[in-house]
Design a protein around this motif. Sequence first.
Motif, PDB file in Angstrom:
ATOM      1  N   THR A  14       0.882  -1.241  -0.013  1.00  0.00           N
ATOM      2  CA  THR A  14       0.080   0.262   0.023  1.00  0.00           C
ATOM      3  C   THR A  14       0.823   1.238   0.093  1.00  0.00           C
ATOM      4  O   THR A  14       1.861   1.266   0.698  1.00  0.00           O
ATOM      5  CB  THR A  14      -0.924  -0.131   1.236  1.00  0.00           C
ATOM      6  N   ILE A  15       0.469   2.155  -0.722  1.00  0.00           N
ATOM      7  CA  ILE A  15       0.944   3.499  -0.557  1.00  0.00           C
ATOM      8  C   ILE A  15       0.162   4.604   0.170  1.00  0.00           C
ATOM      9  O   ILE A  15      -1.029   4.643  -0.079  1.00  0.00           O
ATOM     10  CB  ILE A  15       1.368   4.228  -2.083  1.00  0.00           C
ATOM     11  N   TYR A  26      -4.333   9.973   0.862  1.00  0.00           N
ATOM     12  CA  TYR A  26      -4.237   8.867  -0.312  1.00  0.00           C
ATOM     13  C   TYR A  26      -3.719   7.494   0.476  1.00  0.00           C
ATOM     14  O   TYR A  26      -2.707   7.427   1.303  1.00  0.00           O
ATOM     15  CB  TYR A  26      -3.308   9.221  -1.070  1.00  0.00           C
ATOM     16  N   LYS A  27      -4.618   6.622   0.132  1.00  0.00           N
ATOM     17  CA  LYS A  27      -4.189   5.143   0.599  1.00  0.00           C
ATOM     18  C   LYS A  27      -4.853   4.275  -0.231  1.00  0.00           C
ATOM     19  O   LYS A  27      -5.933   3.860  -0.243  1.00  0.00           O
ATOM     20  CB  LYS A  27      -4.644   5.162   2.004  1.00  0.00           C
ATOM     21  N   THR A  80       3.905   7.685  -8.551  1.00  0.00           N
ATOM     22  CA  THR A  80       4.228   8.587  -7.207  1.00  0.00           C
ATOM     23  C   THR A  80       4.139  10.061  -7.969  1.00  0.00           C
ATOM     24  O   THR A  80       3.346  10.869  -7.282  1.00  0.00           O
ATOM     25  CB  THR A  80       5.461   8.337  -6.695  1.00  0.00           C
ATOM     26  N   GLU A  81       4.660  10.188  -9.005  1.00  0.00           N
ATOM     27  CA  GLU A  81       4.396  11.525  -9.675  1.00  0.00           C
ATOM     28  C   GLU A  81       3.043  11.813  -9.751  1.00  0.00           C
ATOM     29  O   GLU A  81       2.642  13.093  -9.360  1.00  0.00           O
ATOM     30  CB  GLU A  81       5.133  11.576 -11.011  1.00  0.00           C
ATOM     31  N   ARG A  82       2.006  11.137 -10.286  1.00  0.00           N
ATOM     32  CA  ARG A  82       0.847  11.449 -10.610  1.00  0.00           C
ATOM     33  C   ARG A  82       0.049  11.681  -9.230  1.00  0.00           C
ATOM     34  O   ARG A  82      -0.709  12.585  -9.110  1.00  0.00           O
ATOM     35  CB  ARG A  82       0.061  10.301 -11.283  1.00  0.00           C
ATOM     36  N   ILE A  83       0.237  10.815  -8.139  1.00  0.00           N
ATOM     37  CA  ILE A  83      -0.179  10.828  -6.895  1.00  0.00           C
ATOM     38  C   ILE A  83       0.148  12.186  -6.307  1.00  0.00           C
ATOM     39  O   ILE A  83      -0.648  13.063  -5.721  1.00  0.00           O
ATOM     40  CB  ILE A  83       0.115   9.884  -5.907  1.00  0.00           C
ATOM     41  N   ILE A  84       1.453  12.689  -6.392  1.00  0.00           N
ATOM     42  CA  ILE A  84       1.946  14.039  -5.709  1.00  0.00           C
ATOM     43  C   ILE A  84       1.340  15.207  -6.518  1.00  0.00           C
ATOM     44  O   ILE A  84       1.127  15.983  -5.713  1.00  0.00           O
ATOM     45  CB  ILE A  84       3.427  13.943  -5.645  1.00  0.00           C
ATOM     46  N   THR A  85       1.413  15.095  -7.818  1.00  0.00           N
ATOM     47  CA  THR A  85       0.636  15.919  -8.549  1.00  0.00           C
ATOM     48  C   THR A  85      -0.663  16.522  -8.288  1.00  0.00           C
ATOM     49  O   THR A  85      -1.123  17.640  -8.182  1.00  0.00           O
ATOM     50  CB  THR A  85       0.942  15.684 -10.121  1.00  0.00           C
ATOM     51  N   LYS A  86      -1.315  15.369  -8.149  1.00  0.00           N
ATOM     52  CA  LYS A  86      -2.821  15.467  -7.765  1.00  0.00           C
ATOM     53  C   LYS A  86      -3.016  15.965  -6.492  1.00  0.00           C
ATOM     54  O   LYS A  86      -3.994  17.032  -6.231  1.00  0.00           O
ATOM     55  CB  LYS A  86      -3.505  13.860  -7.987  1.00  0.00           C
TER      56      LYS A  86
END
Length: 339
Positions: A14-15, A26-27, A80-86
């Motif tokens: 899990t992230i 986010y999880k 991770t890039e998409r998660i952080i950007t969102k």
Amino acid sequence: MAGYDIAVDLGTGTITVFVAGRGIVYKQANAATIDKSTGEVVAFGDSAFEMIERTPDTLECILPMRSGAVSHFNILCHMTERIITKICKNSIFRPNIMVNTPVGLTPPEKRTLISMLSSGSAGRVSLIETPVAAALGAGLRIDAPHGVMVVDIGAGTTDISVLTMRTSACFSTLRFGGNDMNDAICQYIKKERGYAIGIHTSERIKRTVGCASLPEEELELSVSGKEYVTGIPTLFSVTSSEIYDSLKDCISLIASGILDVLEETPPELYSDICSDGIMLTGGAAKLRGLPQALSDMLKIPVVLSPDSENCAAKGAGIALKNIREYEDMGFVFRIKEQV
């Protein structure tokens, strides 16, 4: 907000992302689905995990991390890039990121994690050992000359650490976790019952009727699978006693790992642990009856931290929010130039 302080618990299964002032934002599962012909990521997170063992030949499900190590660097970078950007949306400021790492991670593995996160839109990227973060997230005091033992059981690794004065005095990382428990359940049902089941079914069995000690009240769960020899789909029931039998060796492995660390622990720190007990964190630590089973085997009190699966992410967030204060107190957070 001038900039985001983001803590990332980059787990095998899990992230989890914690943002200062907002909590867990986010999880989702650490999984991605790619198009085989183009290599494009078509889904990630929980939606990709649900596709495992259910995709057509044109798609492939990927688990970017195995046993705490990055196995698919580019895919994990993309995720991770998409998660952080969102999370950051249209912020003009680059976020500061703190990421959890298993104890004993090698310098190349640390550099890989930092390069992965800093290659995108991140500002400063720092590393914090998972047991330290978990202890902070569980509300434990680890800045005094007093021994604290934290055992973080994740999907791919089990981090065992004796903490004192802001760092690990003795530690070990087992390349073993909740995923291995799922595999043990699959193998047991195949061997003892003659049925084949998938990853989603084994996880549901573990969460619903899994236990680390013989249950006082028998639990039962109906699941679907197929007969291993004939391949015929079938519905059958499993009991908590059966799952206990399948997981006995897994529990013994964790207990042995803890004992190995305790054998290396100096007497005074060992005395502190015997008095205060051992703190369990991590998602796989929620297995029914695990604290009592380990306590019976180790002859030391063992407790499960409240909100155990989020302790490491919360602790990393606490450390990042107060990083200057913690650095002044002697806490060590690694950045790229230090690894």
